[in-house]
Design a protein around this motif. Structure first.
Motif, short mmCIF file in Angstrom:
data_model
loop_
_atom_site.label_atom_id
_atom_site.label_comp_id
_atom_site.label_asym_id
_atom_site.label_seq_id
_atom_site.Cartn_x
_atom_site.Cartn_y
_atom_site.Cartn_z
N TYR A 6 0.83 -1.20 0.00
CA TYR A 6 0.00 0.00 0.00
C TYR A 6 0.87 1.26 0.00
O TYR A 6 0.62 2.20 -0.76
CB TYR A 6 -0.90 -0.02 1.24
CG TYR A 6 -1.81 1.19 1.37
CD1 TYR A 6 -2.95 1.33 0.59
CD2 TYR A 6 -1.53 2.19 2.30
CE1 TYR A 6 -3.78 2.44 0.73
CE2 TYR A 6 -2.35 3.29 2.45
CZ TYR A 6 -3.48 3.41 1.66
OH TYR A 6 -4.30 4.51 1.80
N LEU A 7 1.91 1.25 0.83
CA LEU A 7 2.75 2.44 0.97
C LEU A 7 3.59 2.72 -0.28
O LEU A 7 3.86 3.88 -0.59
CB LEU A 7 3.68 2.30 2.18
CG LEU A 7 3.02 2.27 3.56
CD1 LEU A 7 4.07 2.00 4.64
CD2 LEU A 7 2.30 3.58 3.85
N ILE A 8 4.00 1.69 -0.96
CA ILE A 8 4.94 1.89 -2.06
C ILE A 8 4.26 2.33 -3.36
O ILE A 8 4.93 2.76 -4.31
CB ILE A 8 5.80 0.61 -2.28
CG1 ILE A 8 7.14 0.99 -2.93
CG2 ILE A 8 5.04 -0.42 -3.12
CD1 ILE A 8 8.19 -0.08 -2.86
N GLU A 9 2.94 2.27 -3.40
CA GLU A 9 2.22 2.66 -4.62
C GLU A 9 1.93 4.15 -4.64
O GLU A 9 1.17 4.66 -3.81
CB GLU A 9 0.89 1.89 -4.70
CG GLU A 9 1.04 0.42 -5.00
CD GLU A 9 -0.30 -0.29 -5.10
OE1 GLU A 9 -1.34 0.37 -4.91
OE2 GLU A 9 -0.31 -1.50 -5.36
N GLY A 10 2.53 4.88 -5.58
CA GLY A 10 2.22 6.30 -5.76
C GLY A 10 2.71 7.17 -4.62
O GLY A 10 3.60 6.80 -3.85
N LYS A 163 13.38 -1.17 4.50
CA LYS A 163 12.23 -1.09 3.61
C LYS A 163 11.82 0.35 3.34
O LYS A 163 11.15 0.63 2.34
CB LYS A 163 11.04 -1.84 4.22
CG LYS A 163 11.22 -3.34 4.33
CD LYS A 163 10.00 -3.98 4.97
CE LYS A 163 10.16 -5.49 5.10
NZ LYS A 163 8.99 -6.08 5.79
N ALA A 164 12.19 1.26 4.25
CA ALA A 164 11.78 2.66 4.11
C ALA A 164 12.86 3.60 4.61
O ALA A 164 13.67 3.23 5.47
CB ALA A 164 10.47 2.91 4.88
N PRO A 190 15.14 2.95 -3.70
CA PRO A 190 14.05 2.53 -4.58
C PRO A 190 12.78 2.09 -3.86
O PRO A 190 11.77 1.83 -4.52
CB PRO A 190 14.66 1.33 -5.32
CG PRO A 190 15.60 0.73 -4.32
CD PRO A 190 16.17 1.89 -3.53
N ARG A 191 12.81 2.01 -2.54
CA ARG A 191 11.64 1.52 -1.82
C ARG A 191 10.86 2.71 -1.23
O ARG A 191 10.76 3.75 -1.86
CB ARG A 191 12.08 0.48 -0.78
CG ARG A 191 12.60 -0.79 -1.47
CD ARG A 191 13.08 -1.83 -0.49
NE ARG A 191 14.33 -1.49 0.16
CZ ARG A 191 15.53 -1.59 -0.40
NH1 ARG A 191 15.67 -2.02 -1.64
NH2 ARG A 191 16.61 -1.27 0.28
N ILE A 192 10.26 2.55 -0.07
CA ILE A 192 9.36 3.58 0.47
C ILE A 192 10.15 4.80 0.98
O ILE A 192 11.03 4.65 1.84
CB ILE A 192 8.52 3.00 1.63
CG1 ILE A 192 7.65 1.84 1.14
CG2 ILE A 192 7.64 4.09 2.26
CD1 ILE A 192 7.11 0.97 2.26
#
Length: 239
Positions: A6-10, A163-164, A190-192
């Motif tokens: 959810y977080l990584i989209e847009g 991850k972020a 490249p991630r969150i």
């Protein structure tokens, strides 16, 4: 959908609610939800116990249709009522406790007592003013004029496997992370990518959103002028 997915989209907007500051946290949550926020962070740097954060998250979850995520200021700020937790390591702290000490204690607590919480390992990088988070974590904030240093930290976070990355200017900061600093982190991570602190207008939110972070966080504004959240959120969506 998993929280990470959810977080990584847009690019999304999250509202930060600090129960230690906000007696009317449900009122703030309602404002944020009506304005179109994509999620709610709950936590603070000072004075929140486990029973309090559990009740706050329960209350917010009862009205929220978006993820509610723990943004812990200490290892006592955990509850399995939430959808997930940002597992923070303050990379530019001068005290090893905030880089790995608290994380060792927190990891055991999570594994034993909160196995259902989705854990998002997060490199927390304090910039500019730093606010209460910078002071409490004994950090050496990165100056606004040094995006190259932020890039180096973000690159290290990438290689370590976080991850972020969270660029934090601090609650009530005089100014947010400048676009070039966000751009520098985005280039190598490249991630969150999360950006928070000092974002008070739609114009500022728009310039940050153009650099394609995954989450833009507003906290102090939500406490002091919740009616402005709509302006911020519309600007992020338009970018």
């Amino acid at each position: 959908m998993k929280l990470y997915e959810y977080l990584i989209e847009g690019t999304k907007h999250f509202t930060l609610i600090d129960p230690d500051k906000s007696v009317d946290y449900l009122k703030i949550a309602k404002y944020a939800l009506e304005a179109g926020t994509d999620g709610i962070l709950v936590g603070g740097s000072l004075g929140i116990r486990e029973s309090q954060i559990t009740q706050v998250v329960k209350d917010i979850k009862s009205i929220a249709h978006v993820p509610v995520v723990i943004f812990p200021g200490s290892i006592s700020q955990l509850t399995d009522e939430a959808d997930g937790v940002l597992f923070l390591s303050v990379l530019n702290s001068l005290d090893p406790y905030y880089i790995i000490g608290a994380q060792i204690q927190g990891a055991v607590l999570l594994a034993k007592h909160y196995p259902k919480l989705e854990v998002i390992s997060t490199a927390y990088i304090i910039i500019g003013d730093g606010g209460a988070a910078g002071f409490v974590s004994m950090s050496k904030p990165i100056p606004y004029t040094r995006p190259d240093i932020v890039m180096a930290y973000a690159l290290a976070a990438n290689y370590i496997g976080f991850k972020a990355v969270y660029l934090e200017a601090g609650s009530g900061a005089p100014q947010p992370a400048p676009p070039e600093m966000v751009r520098a982190a985005r280039r190598v991570f490249p991630r969150i990518l999360i950006v928070g602190g000092g974002i008070r207008s739609g114009e500022v939110a728009y310039t940050i959103a153009r650099e394609k972070p995954n989450v833009i966080v507003t906290g102090t504004l939500a406490e002091e002028k919740p009616e402005k959240l709509g302006e911020i959120i519309r600007a992020i969506k338009s970018a």
